[in-house]
Scaffold this active site. Structure first.
Site, mmCIF file in Angstrom:
data_model
loop_
_atom_site.group_PDB
_atom_site.id
_atom_site.type_symbol
_atom_site.label_atom_id
_atom_site.label_comp_id
_atom_site.label_asym_id
_atom_site.label_seq_id
_atom_site.Cartn_x
_atom_site.Cartn_y
_atom_site.Cartn_z
ATOM 1 N N ARG A 61 0.634 -1.153 -0.100
ATOM 2 C CA ARG A 61 -0.258 -0.082 0.178
ATOM 3 C C ARG A 61 0.869 0.906 0.123
ATOM 4 O O ARG A 61 0.564 2.572 -0.919
ATOM 5 C CB ARG A 61 -0.583 0.087 1.200
ATOM 6 C CG ARG A 61 -2.143 1.452 1.894
ATOM 7 C CD ARG A 61 -3.274 0.896 2.625
ATOM 8 N NE ARG A 61 -4.460 2.350 2.529
ATOM 9 C CZ ARG A 61 -4.175 2.879 3.228
ATOM 10 N NH1 ARG A 61 -3.810 2.012 4.941
ATOM 11 N NH2 ARG A 61 -5.313 3.405 3.176
ATOM 12 N N HIS A 65 0.535 4.293 -2.727
ATOM 13 C CA HIS A 65 0.129 5.865 -2.253
ATOM 14 C C HIS A 65 1.079 6.942 -2.679
ATOM 15 O O HIS A 65 1.143 8.433 -2.504
ATOM 16 C CB HIS A 65 0.053 5.683 -0.418
ATOM 17 C CG HIS A 65 -1.571 5.553 -0.273
ATOM 18 N ND1 HIS A 65 -2.503 5.975 0.589
ATOM 19 C CD2 HIS A 65 -2.217 4.629 -0.584
ATOM 20 C CE1 HIS A 65 -2.949 5.452 1.083
ATOM 21 N NE2 HIS A 65 -3.468 4.693 0.308
ATOM 22 N N ASP A 73 7.842 8.618 -6.061
ATOM 23 C CA ASP A 73 8.950 9.349 -6.008
ATOM 24 C C ASP A 73 9.924 9.559 -4.538
ATOM 25 O O ASP A 73 10.125 10.467 -3.967
ATOM 26 C CB ASP A 73 9.530 10.633 -6.258
ATOM 27 C CG ASP A 73 8.155 11.457 -5.277
ATOM 28 O OD1 ASP A 73 7.163 10.763 -5.079
ATOM 29 O OD2 ASP A 73 8.279 12.833 -5.926
ATOM 30 N N GLU A 87 2.928 14.217 2.578
ATOM 31 C CA GLU A 87 2.066 13.540 2.836
ATOM 32 C C GLU A 87 1.336 12.274 4.057
ATOM 33 O O GLU A 87 0.697 12.217 3.811
ATOM 34 C CB GLU A 87 2.292 12.974 1.321
ATOM 35 C CG GLU A 87 2.572 13.275 0.263
ATOM 36 C CD GLU A 87 3.412 12.585 -1.126
ATOM 37 O OE1 GLU A 87 3.268 11.465 -0.873
ATOM 38 O OE2 GLU A 87 4.161 13.121 -1.802
ATOM 39 N N ASN A 93 -3.352 8.689 4.806
ATOM 40 C CA ASN A 93 -2.063 8.146 5.160
ATOM 41 C C ASN A 93 -2.122 7.868 6.425
ATOM 42 O O ASN A 93 -0.791 6.984 6.760
ATOM 43 C CB ASN A 93 -1.113 9.026 4.565
ATOM 44 C CG ASN A 93 -0.837 9.004 2.884
ATOM 45 O OD1 ASN A 93 -0.980 7.903 2.278
ATOM 46 N ND2 ASN A 93 0.093 9.888 2.139
ATOM 47 N N PRO A 161 -8.217 8.103 -3.932
ATOM 48 C CA PRO A 161 -8.554 7.267 -4.313
ATOM 49 C C PRO A 161 -9.455 7.188 -2.825
ATOM 50 O O PRO A 161 -9.031 6.805 -1.895
ATOM 51 C CB PRO A 161 -8.900 5.989 -4.996
ATOM 52 C CG PRO A 161 -7.369 5.464 -5.624
ATOM 53 C CD PRO A 161 -6.544 7.108 -4.492
ATOM 54 N N HIS A 191 -6.749 -5.750 -2.097
ATOM 55 C CA HIS A 191 -6.993 -5.394 -0.798
ATOM 56 C C HIS A 191 -7.413 -7.072 -1.254
ATOM 57 O O HIS A 191 -8.179 -7.274 -0.184
ATOM 58 C CB HIS A 191 -8.543 -5.207 -1.344
ATOM 59 C CG HIS A 191 -8.548 -3.795 -1.258
ATOM 60 N ND1 HIS A 191 -9.223 -2.831 -1.210
ATOM 61 C CD2 HIS A 191 -7.422 -2.461 -1.054
ATOM 62 C CE1 HIS A 191 -8.718 -1.012 -1.850
ATOM 63 N NE2 HIS A 191 -7.567 -1.313 -1.226
HETATM 64 C C1 HEM Z 1 -9.047 1.506 -6.373
HETATM 65 C C2 HEM Z 1 -8.724 2.728 -5.015
HETATM 66 C C3 HEM Z 1 -8.799 2.389 -3.387
HETATM 67 C C4 HEM Z 1 -9.226 2.641 -2.672
HETATM 68 C C5 HEM Z 1 -10.317 3.261 -2.676
HETATM 69 C C6 HEM Z 1 -8.368 2.059 -1.422
HETATM 70 C C7 HEM Z 1 -8.598 2.431 -0.261
HETATM 71 C C8 HEM Z 1 -8.125 1.501 1.344
HETATM 72 C C9 HEM Z 1 -8.285 1.616 2.264
HETATM 73 C C10 HEM Z 1 -9.549 2.651 3.402
HETATM 74 C C11 HEM Z 1 -7.896 0.817 2.766
HETATM 75 C C12 HEM Z 1 -7.480 0.896 4.784
HETATM 76 C C13 HEM Z 1 -7.056 1.595 5.329
HETATM 77 C C14 HEM Z 1 -7.152 1.578 7.125
HETATM 78 O O1 HEM Z 1 -8.644 1.318 7.411
HETATM 79 O O2 HEM Z 1 -6.312 1.661 7.607
HETATM 80 C C15 HEM Z 1 -7.204 0.480 1.974
HETATM 81 C C16 HEM Z 1 -5.877 -0.693 2.219
HETATM 82 C C17 HEM Z 1 -5.104 -1.716 1.376
HETATM 83 N N1 HEM Z 1 -5.099 -1.317 0.600
HETATM 84 FE FE1 HEM Z 1 -6.094 0.106 -0.819
HETATM 85 N N2 HEM Z 1 -6.989 1.275 -2.115
HETATM 86 C C18 HEM Z 1 -7.612 1.051 -2.986
HETATM 87 C C19 HEM Z 1 -6.936 0.917 -4.074
HETATM 88 C C20 HEM Z 1 -5.195 0.456 -3.448
HETATM 89 C C21 HEM Z 1 -4.113 -0.425 -4.605
HETATM 90 C C22 HEM Z 1 -4.262 0.025 -5.638
HETATM 91 C C23 HEM Z 1 -3.225 -1.408 -3.584
HETATM 92 C C24 HEM Z 1 -1.716 -1.715 -3.719
HETATM 93 C C25 HEM Z 1 -1.504 -1.725 -5.411
HETATM 94 C C26 HEM Z 1 -3.738 -1.114 -2.280
HETATM 95 C C27 HEM Z 1 -3.411 -1.906 -1.199
HETATM 96 C C28 HEM Z 1 -3.961 -1.769 0.134
HETATM 97 C C29 HEM Z 1 -3.416 -2.877 0.869
HETATM 98 C C30 HEM Z 1 -2.582 -3.962 0.708
HETATM 99 C C31 HEM Z 1 -4.485 -2.356 1.915
HETATM 100 C C32 HEM Z 1 -3.842 -2.579 3.212
HETATM 101 C C33 HEM Z 1 -2.695 -2.391 4.171
HETATM 102 C C34 HEM Z 1 -3.157 -2.551 5.750
HETATM 103 O O3 HEM Z 1 -2.636 -3.623 6.167
HETATM 104 O O4 HEM Z 1 -3.022 -1.842 6.911
HETATM 105 N N3 HEM Z 1 -4.909 -0.551 -2.698
HETATM 106 N N4 HEM Z 1 -6.916 1.035 1.197
#
Ligand code: HEM
Length: 324
Positions: A61, A65, A73, A87, A93, A161, A191
């Site tokens: 993640r 970000h 960068d 950031e 973040n 996003p 996810h």
């Molecule tokens: C499509 C738009 C996306 C949205 C709206 C989004 C949103 C989120 C949100 C809200 C969380 C949880 C944050 C929290 O409450 O701790 C999350 C977790 C995560 N996102 Fe996304 N995400 C997106 C795309 C992506 C992309 C492109 C990747 C990587 C290529 C990614 C990888 C992850 C991972 C691995 C987690 C888990 C992190 C952890 O275990 O702490 N996400 N994302």
């Protein structure tokens, strides 16, 4: 089809322009200046994930970000300074983790080849290795990114996003980074790893205006989630986006989404758009895992190209959290 002679110079020009746009990165960029760079990252990552498997998601993640704000960068790694909120301190973040692991890997590289390998490349390699160590695909990573000198919380807040996003909004944000609808549905597959805090999805459980639950969420699943997130203010509990295999990189995330059990609105939204729905339902069958792995590798490579600094731009930071 043969290209007619008159069109050839035009075709070559177009090719040159498009390869320039594909970022000046190279496979094996450090082969002379730091030949063991990739091996050092891989070995450190293996140690990190062996001790803390739950860090694979956060490290993946971090790279996302980073790339979505000012390009890949390493601007997401900078600490705020007097007069600049970085950031890292932007609201979306606040839940990022894994910064210490990045510094640890970078320190190993600095000991082997001081001032050579950028933090942006370290983060890109770490995210690939995180996926590999979680039993996902591997892909070659082109290197040569340089580290930026600017980092702004306001930019992060406006460019990342939101979890509440629908497909038109998410597609627009992805398009602004040169990524398409396919990249959106494929990269959302990240996810499959990791966890989320209640505030990222609680509005789907307790609708603050009319008291109704989000109808796009499976009601049994909503009941289970409400047991975890007891109120809209619950900030302590964590839920997996891919319950049952949140430490393994696989296709079961798509099965949850297909059953209206996507955790965020942005996950659920993938079922509302015809193109993204087809992809979700196809991968959810479990018959096309290899296709998803190939697609994910390709989209990660594209994301790793976004807005990179190369050549003499930026710098090679000594520590990832501070400018030189
Ligand atoms: C499509 C738009 C996306 C949205 C709206 C989004 C949103 C989120 C949100 C809200 C969380 C949880 C944050 C929290 O409450 O701790 C999350 C977790 C995560 N996102 Fe996304 N995400 C997106 C795309 C992506 C992309 C492109 C990747 C990587 C290529 C990614 C990888 C992850 C991972 C691995 C987690 C888990 C992190 C952890 O275990 O702490 N996400 N994302």
């Amino acid at each position: 089809m043969a290209i007619r002679p008159l069109l050839l110079p035009l075709a070559l020009l177009a090719l040159a322009a498009s390869s320039a746009a594909v970022a000046n990165l190279e496979i094996g960029f450090y082969s002379k200046t730091c030949p063991d760079a990739e091996k050092i990252v891989r070995e450190e990552m293996a140690k990190i994930i062996a001790v803390a498997p739950s860090l694979a998601g956060p490290l993946l993640r971090l790279h996302f970000h980073d790339c979505f704000v000012r390009g890949c960068d390493a601007s997401v790694l900078l600490e705020s300074t007097e007069g600049n909120v970085a950031e890292k301190d932007a609201k979306p973040n606040k839940s990022l983790r894994g910064f210490g692991s990045v510094e640890r890997v970078k320190a190993k590289l600095e000991a082997a080849c001081p001032g050579v390998v950028s933090c942006a490349d370290v983060l890109t390699l770490m995210s690939r290795d995180a996926v590999v160590l979680a039993k996902g695909p591997s892909w070659p990573v082109a290197l040569g990114r340089r580290d930026g000198r600017e980092s702004s919380a306001a930019e992060a807040s406006s460019q990342l996003p939101p979890a509440s996003g629908d497909v038109p909004l998410l597609a627009k944000i992805f398009a602004s980074k040169g990524l398409g609808l396919k990249d959106l549905v494929v990269l959302s597959g990240a996810h499959t790893l990791g966890t989320a805090h209640c505030p990222s999805f609680v509005d789907r459980l307790y609708n603050t205006t009319d008291g109704l639950v989000d109808p796009s969420l499976d009601s049994e699943y909503a009941d289970k989630l409400r047991l975890k997130c007891r109120s809209v203010d619950d900030r302590a509990m964590l839920s997996e986006m891919d319950p049952g295999s949140f430490k393994t990189f696989d296709t079961s995330y798509y099965r949850h989404v297909a059953k209206r059990r996507g955790l965020f609105r942005s996950d659920a939204a993938l079922l509302f758009d015809a193109d993204t729905r087809d992809y979700v339902q196809r991968i959810a069958t479990g018959k096309f895992d290899a296709e998803f792995f190939r697609d994910f590798s390709a989209s990660m490579t594209k994301m790793g190209d976004v807005g990179v600094l190369t050549g003499t731009q930026g710098e090679i930071r000594k520590k990832c959290y501070a400018l030189n």
